[in-house]
Design a protein around this motif. Structure first.
Motif, mmCIF file in Angstrom:
data_model
loop_
_atom_site.group_PDB
_atom_site.id
_atom_site.type_symbol
_atom_site.label_atom_id
_atom_site.label_comp_id
_atom_site.label_asym_id
_atom_site.label_seq_id
_atom_site.Cartn_x
_atom_site.Cartn_y
_atom_site.Cartn_z
ATOM 1 N N HIS A 1 -12.093 31.662 -29.505
ATOM 2 C CA HIS A 1 -11.932 30.890 -28.433
ATOM 3 C C HIS A 1 -12.962 30.462 -27.782
ATOM 4 O O HIS A 1 -13.640 31.364 -27.298
ATOM 5 C CB HIS A 1 -10.299 31.333 -27.791
ATOM 6 C CG HIS A 1 -9.991 30.275 -26.847
ATOM 7 N ND1 HIS A 1 -9.222 29.046 -26.992
ATOM 8 C CD2 HIS A 1 -9.980 30.545 -25.502
ATOM 9 C CE1 HIS A 1 -9.114 28.400 -26.064
ATOM 10 N NE2 HIS A 1 -9.487 29.200 -25.178
ATOM 11 N N GLN B 1 -15.245 28.369 -28.754
ATOM 12 C CA GLN B 1 -16.257 27.487 -29.601
ATOM 13 C C GLN B 1 -15.863 26.207 -29.815
ATOM 14 O O GLN B 1 -16.921 25.356 -29.839
ATOM 15 C CB GLN B 1 -15.791 28.101 -31.040
ATOM 16 C CG GLN B 1 -16.426 27.303 -32.328
ATOM 17 C CD GLN B 1 -18.180 27.335 -32.148
ATOM 18 O OE1 GLN B 1 -18.553 28.208 -31.685
ATOM 19 N NE2 GLN B 1 -18.520 26.224 -32.956
ATOM 20 N N GLN B 2 -14.807 25.549 -29.114
ATOM 21 C CA GLN B 2 -14.338 24.245 -28.849
ATOM 22 C C GLN B 2 -15.559 23.505 -28.027
ATOM 23 O O GLN B 2 -16.096 22.314 -28.538
ATOM 24 C CB GLN B 2 -13.133 23.959 -28.242
ATOM 25 C CG GLN B 2 -11.879 24.608 -28.938
ATOM 26 C CD GLN B 2 -11.547 26.029 -28.359
ATOM 27 O OE1 GLN B 2 -12.483 26.957 -28.119
ATOM 28 N NE2 GLN B 2 -10.385 26.298 -28.262
ATOM 29 N N ARG B 3 -16.310 24.297 -27.188
ATOM 30 C CA ARG B 3 -17.428 23.572 -26.491
ATOM 31 C C ARG B 3 -18.399 23.286 -27.259
ATOM 32 O O ARG B 3 -19.170 22.574 -26.826
ATOM 33 C CB ARG B 3 -17.688 24.489 -25.256
ATOM 34 C CG ARG B 3 -16.455 24.703 -24.221
ATOM 35 C CD ARG B 3 -17.138 25.608 -22.896
ATOM 36 N NE ARG B 3 -17.995 26.841 -23.291
ATOM 37 C CZ ARG B 3 -17.465 28.006 -23.515
ATOM 38 N NH1 ARG B 3 -16.209 28.321 -23.453
ATOM 39 N NH2 ARG B 3 -18.562 28.912 -23.628
ATOM 40 N N ARG C 1 -17.508 22.518 -34.212
ATOM 41 C CA ARG C 1 -16.386 22.950 -35.168
ATOM 42 C C ARG C 1 -16.769 24.463 -35.470
ATOM 43 O O ARG C 1 -17.948 24.930 -35.300
ATOM 44 C CB ARG C 1 -16.782 22.202 -36.536
ATOM 45 C CG ARG C 1 -16.296 20.612 -36.295
ATOM 46 C CD ARG C 1 -16.408 19.960 -37.666
ATOM 47 N NE ARG C 1 -15.720 20.547 -38.328
ATOM 48 C CZ ARG C 1 -14.980 20.196 -39.538
ATOM 49 N NH1 ARG C 1 -15.435 18.964 -40.167
ATOM 50 N NH2 ARG C 1 -14.124 20.580 -40.352
ATOM 51 N N ARG D 1 -12.681 23.563 -34.151
ATOM 52 C CA ARG D 1 -11.972 23.573 -32.829
ATOM 53 C C ARG D 1 -10.577 23.929 -32.798
ATOM 54 O O ARG D 1 -10.118 23.815 -31.756
ATOM 55 C CB ARG D 1 -12.141 22.061 -32.295
ATOM 56 C CG ARG D 1 -13.616 21.392 -31.995
ATOM 57 C CD ARG D 1 -13.697 20.165 -31.622
ATOM 58 N NE ARG D 1 -14.950 19.937 -30.799
ATOM 59 C CZ ARG D 1 -15.879 19.090 -31.521
ATOM 60 N NH1 ARG D 1 -15.882 18.860 -32.693
ATOM 61 N NH2 ARG D 1 -17.134 19.053 -30.840
ATOM 62 N N ASP D 2 -10.014 23.593 -34.092
ATOM 63 C CA ASP D 2 -8.552 23.890 -34.069
ATOM 64 C C ASP D 2 -8.475 25.331 -33.808
ATOM 65 O O ASP D 2 -8.869 26.318 -34.400
ATOM 66 C CB ASP D 2 -8.261 23.705 -35.685
ATOM 67 C CG ASP D 2 -6.814 24.004 -35.949
ATOM 68 O OD1 ASP D 2 -5.957 24.645 -35.123
ATOM 69 O OD2 ASP D 2 -6.512 23.060 -36.786
#
Length: 167
Positions: free
Chosen positions: A113, A115-117, A120, A122-123
């Motif tokens: 969590h 990594q979205q920044r 990919r 992002r899920d």
């Protein structure tokens, strides 16, 4: 095709010459790395196309199997090592730990969590929550090393890594 630094750092925890499972093997880089060091590796992925160039590697058995859609195909207690890199399917975590023989090593590294920044994946289904690998190991494995890090550099990322032994 270079094995991840985490696998290179901790593979020595796997008993010499042991049977190793490379989960979601992708290009086969970890299977090839481990086979070159005398391990017998079963490399599994739902599609082996990415590893087509190394399918003749001595010491590696390749298995096309969808671990998310089909039943877990392996018995408990048969692996001296389980390696997972850049893959997360939470329902498999108990199988991975149960699959280890006594003294076997789990070497796991994937996105977390935050990594979205960076890109990919992002899920949230594919991103570990804080401390999730530690929690999966609690009471089942002896943790040798753990990291929950944000990496900088040319390809920044957020990752968790675990190296642990089954008592």
């Amino acid at each position: 095709m270079i094995a991840s630094a985490w696998v290179q750092r901790w593979f020595h925890l796997i008993p010499r010459g042991g049977e190793v499972l490379d989960v979601a093997c992708g290009s086969g880089r970890h299977a090839v790395f481990l086979a070159a060091r005398g391990y017998r590796v079963t490399a599994v992925d739902r599609d082996l196309a990415a590893s087509a160039g190394v399918l003749d590697t001595p010491g590696v058995a390749w298995l096309a199997h969808d671990l998310e859609a089909a039943d877990w195909p392996f018995a408990a207690g048969i692996w001296q090592g389980v390696v997972v890199v850049n893959y997360l399917h939470r329902p498999l975590l108990p199988h991975l730990i149960a699959g280890l023989a006594a003294g076997g090593a789990l070497i796991y590294a994937t996105f977390a969590h935050g990594q979205q920044r960076f890109g990919r994946p992002r899920d949230p289904r594919h991103l570990l929550m804080p401390g999730e690998l530690l929690e999966a190991a609690r009471g089942r494995l002896r943790v040798v090393a753990y990291e929950d890090v944000e990496e900088t550099g040319p390809v920044p990322s957020r990752r968790q890594r675990l190296a642990a032994l089954k008592p």
